[in-house]
Design a protein around this motif. Sequence first.
Motif, PDB file in Angstrom:
ATOM      1  N   LEU A   1      37.818  38.547  38.063  1.00 31.69           N
ATOM      2  CA  LEU A   1      38.352  39.084  39.010  1.00 31.69           C
ATOM      3  C   LEU A   1      39.592  38.404  39.656  1.00 31.69           C
ATOM      4  O   LEU A   1      40.478  38.912  39.879  1.00 31.69           O
ATOM      5  N   ASP A   2      39.699  37.214  39.268  1.00 33.25           N
ATOM      6  CA  ASP A   2      40.695  36.432  39.778  1.00 33.25           C
ATOM      7  C   ASP A   2      42.015  36.813  39.063  1.00 33.25           C
ATOM      8  O   ASP A   2      43.183  36.802  39.285  1.00 33.25           O
ATOM      9  N   LYS A   3      41.784  37.177  37.596  1.00 32.75           N
ATOM     10  CA  LYS A   3      42.742  37.901  36.856  1.00 32.75           C
ATOM     11  C   LYS A   3      43.447  39.058  37.209  1.00 32.75           C
ATOM     12  O   LYS A   3      44.575  39.405  36.650  1.00 32.75           O
ATOM     13  N   LEU A   4      42.469  39.887  37.781  1.00 36.50           N
ATOM     14  CA  LEU A   4      43.091  41.419  38.317  1.00 36.50           C
ATOM     15  C   LEU A   4      43.683  41.145  39.616  1.00 36.50           C
ATOM     16  O   LEU A   4      44.735  42.079  39.831  1.00 36.50           O
ATOM     17  N   LEU A   5      43.420  39.927  40.422  1.00 38.16           N
ATOM     18  CA  LEU A   5      43.952  40.395  41.745  1.00 38.16           C
ATOM     19  C   LEU A   5      45.438  39.129  41.886  1.00 38.16           C
ATOM     20  O   LEU A   5      45.182  38.085  40.883  1.00 38.16           O
TER      21      LEU A   5
END
Length: 68
Positions: free
Chosen positions: A63-67
């Motif tokens: 999730l962190d990589k997408l945001l």
Amino acid sequence: MPTSQPEASGQSEDRTTPDALLHTRTGTDVSPEDVVLASGKDLTPRNLEWARRKLAAEGPAALDKLLP
């Protein structure tokens, strides 16, 4: 008293949130639905399966990589 309107002098205040104040998670578990929505995709069975695989491989960091 601060208002949401720019000052009459024509100067507008910076409304960009500083990076240090941005957070992608609240400490809760990341669901496949979270990953799909963060990627901008529709919630479909195919996209949910993609998100499950991504979470299995990368963990909550997916999730962190997408945001931003």
